[in-house]
Design a protein around this motif. Structure first.
Motif, PDB file in Angstrom:
ATOM      1  N   UNK A 204       1.003  -1.150   0.102  1.00 37.22           N
ATOM      2  CA  UNK A 204      -0.078   0.050   0.115  1.00 37.22           C
ATOM      3  C   UNK A 204       0.972   1.327  -0.048  1.00 37.22           C
ATOM      4  N   UNK A 205       0.842   2.106  -1.150  1.00 41.07           N
ATOM      5  CA  UNK A 205       1.453   3.347  -1.228  1.00 41.07           C
ATOM      6  C   UNK A 205       0.473   4.422  -0.440  1.00 41.07           C
ATOM      7  N   UNK A 206       1.094   5.012   0.497  1.00 40.22           N
ATOM      8  CA  UNK A 206       0.201   6.173   1.298  1.00 40.22           C
ATOM      9  C   UNK A 206       1.283   7.279   1.384  1.00 40.22           C
ATOM     10  N   UNK A 207       0.353   8.640   1.638  1.00 36.87           N
ATOM     11  CA  UNK A 207       1.020   9.782   1.958  1.00 36.87           C
ATOM     12  C   UNK A 207       0.042  10.104   3.457  1.00 36.87           C
TER      13      UNK A 207
ATOM     14  N   UNK B  51       5.011   3.399  10.243  1.00 35.17           N
ATOM     15  CA  UNK B  51       4.399   2.460   9.167  1.00 35.17           C
ATOM     16  C   UNK B  51       3.733   2.832   7.936  1.00 35.17           C
ATOM     17  N   UNK B  52       2.829   3.723   8.373  1.00 35.45           N
ATOM     18  CA  UNK B  52       2.071   4.377   7.276  1.00 35.45           C
ATOM     19  C   UNK B  52       2.822   5.753   6.880  1.00 35.45           C
ATOM     20  N   UNK B  53       3.818   6.257   7.519  1.00 34.19           N
ATOM     21  CA  UNK B  53       4.705   7.292   6.875  1.00 34.19           C
ATOM     22  C   UNK B  53       5.730   6.415   6.011  1.00 34.19           C
ATOM     23  N   UNK B  54       5.990   5.209   6.065  1.00 37.36           N
ATOM     24  CA  UNK B  54       6.774   4.313   5.458  1.00 37.36           C
ATOM     25  C   UNK B  54       8.227   4.970   5.787  1.00 37.36           C
ATOM     26  N   UNK B  55       8.702   5.026   7.133  1.00 33.56           N
ATOM     27  CA  UNK B  55       9.916   5.125   7.443  1.00 33.56           C
ATOM     28  C   UNK B  55      10.494   4.130   8.299  1.00 33.56           C
TER      29      UNK B  55
ATOM     30  N   UNK C   2      -2.184  16.698  17.990  1.00 32.05           N
ATOM     31  CA  UNK C   2      -1.749  16.213  16.472  1.00 32.05           C
ATOM     32  C   UNK C   2      -2.339  14.949  16.024  1.00 32.05           C
ATOM     33  N   UNK C   3      -2.768  14.959  15.043  1.00 31.80           N
ATOM     34  CA  UNK C   3      -3.405  13.753  14.081  1.00 31.80           C
ATOM     35  C   UNK C   3      -2.799  13.756  13.022  1.00 31.80           C
ATOM     36  N   UNK C   4      -3.285  12.876  12.239  1.00 29.33           N
ATOM     37  CA  UNK C   4      -2.970  12.498  10.726  1.00 29.33           C
ATOM     38  C   UNK C   4      -3.909  11.580  10.231  1.00 29.33           C
ATOM     39  N   UNK C   5      -3.964  11.694   8.830  1.00 32.69           N
ATOM     40  CA  UNK C   5      -4.546  10.709   7.996  1.00 32.69           C
ATOM     41  C   UNK C   5      -3.871  10.169   6.830  1.00 32.69           C
ATOM     42  N   UNK C   6      -3.810   8.949   6.555  1.00 34.86           N
ATOM     43  CA  UNK C   6      -3.453   8.424   5.255  1.00 34.86           C
ATOM     44  C   UNK C   6      -4.085   8.460   3.981  1.00 34.86           C
ATOM     45  N   UNK C   7      -3.356   8.933   2.953  1.00 36.59           N
ATOM     46  CA  UNK C   7      -4.262   8.873   1.684  1.00 36.59           C
ATOM     47  C   UNK C   7      -3.363   8.363   0.616  1.00 36.59           C
ATOM     48  N   UNK C   8      -3.905   7.989  -0.372  1.00 39.35           N
ATOM     49  CA  UNK C   8      -3.055   7.368  -1.665  1.00 39.35           C
ATOM     50  C   UNK C   8      -4.117   7.426  -2.867  1.00 39.35           C
ATOM     51  N   UNK C   9      -3.704   6.935  -4.119  1.00 37.47           N
ATOM     52  CA  UNK C   9      -4.257   6.535  -5.370  1.00 37.47           C
ATOM     53  C   UNK C   9      -4.767   5.216  -5.348  1.00 37.47           C
ATOM     54  N   UNK C  10      -6.041   5.062  -5.691  1.00 39.37           N
ATOM     55  CA  UNK C  10      -6.496   3.637  -5.589  1.00 39.37           C
ATOM     56  C   UNK C  10      -6.259   2.908  -6.910  1.00 39.37           C
TER      57      UNK C  10
END
Length: 282
Positions: A1-4, A132-136, A232-240
């Protein structure tokens, strides 16, 4: 899963709306496995979708990014014709858009402190999820790590953390993306179970009563919960995965949308000033 990741710094209490109302408590949405507060992805997606605009070009972009609405899009023949001319694609049924959006998670939450005013807390589980979601790949601070003075105890509500239990940490800037109004400085990583308990105890709560025509209390009272400001919160997003050939354009369109709306109102009670957040992409 590619996420930003998109970060959300809460400027006011955020009420996400719980699925149930228990007794006199109007709760907020919580993760089923951790009981921690979160922002449902549908709430974020709906707000961003509504922020695109109603002009024809914006409506086409809206449908490409987030998918069509049955009543306002698919049943609008003029819009369907314009959409098919602009994109070369048929629009005959509900389908997903080019962008997916995940749930909003807590990264750092402020807790009142008798010794330090306010201390932002997190836990290894929350930091590992973010990494994990930040891919670092990064070493997660151990429990009781802090950037506070480790020669003094830390008082958090009813909890007292002794100086000998605290560990100095470093590289904190990696775990605290900051921009604009965010000013998160005093940090403490707690064990998962203790962090969950303190977050539960530190939620913003307001007592509400209803008055009758004689200014007397009509019925009982109720508590309304919210995620406190300065969280401070965050949400992941990406291209389907179904996107074919337009992924780069949709990626750019979504980033432009976020840039144009640095302040968002998410969740309910907008008329009471709830739910205003500063969003930013690092």
């Amino acid at each position: 899963m590619n996420s930003n990741l998109v970060y959300l710094y809460l400027l006011s209490p955020l009420h996400t709306g719980g699925i149930t109302q228990e007794g006199n408590l109007l709760g907020i949405a919580r993760e089923s496995h951790t009981n921690l507060p979160y922002i449902p992805s549908s709430t974020i997606r709906g707000k961003l979708r509504a922020s695109v605009g109603n002009e024809m070009s914006n409506r086409i972009k809206q449908v490409k990014l987030f998918g069509p609405d049955l009543k306002t899009d698919i049943q609008d023949r003029d819009f369907v014709a314009e959409y098919e001319i602009a994109t070369g694609k048929k629009l005959t049924q509900l389908e997903q858009g080019d962008v997916w959006i995940g749930d909003g998670s807590v990264l750092w939450l402020p807790v009142p402190s008798l010794s330090h005013g306010v201390v932002w807390i997190s836990s290894p589980m929350l930091l590992q999820r973010w990494a994990r979601l930040n891919r670092i790949t990064v070493d997660i601070p151990q429990e009781y790590s802090t950037n506070l003075n480790t020669n003094q105890p830390v008082y958090l509500k009813d909890a007292i953390l002794k100086a000998q239990d605290l560990h100095p940490g470093d590289n904190w800037e990696t775990f605290v993306p900051q921009i604009g109004h965010a000013n998160i400085r005093r940090l403490l990583v707690l064990p998962d179970q203790h962090c969950c308990t303190l977050i539960q105890m530190s939620l913003w709560r307001q007592v509400k009563i209803k008055l009758d025509e004689y200014k007397s209390v009509d019925g009982g009272f109720r508590y309304e919960e919210a995620i406190p400001p300065d969280t401070l919160m965050y949400f992941p997003w990406g291209i389907t995965s179904q996107v074919n050939g337009s992924a780069n354009q949709s990626h750019a369109d979504f980033q432009t949308l976020m840039t144009q709306h640095s302040i968002l109102q998410i969740g309910g009670q907008e008329s009471l000033g709830r739910g205003f957040v500063q969003q930013f992409i690092v």
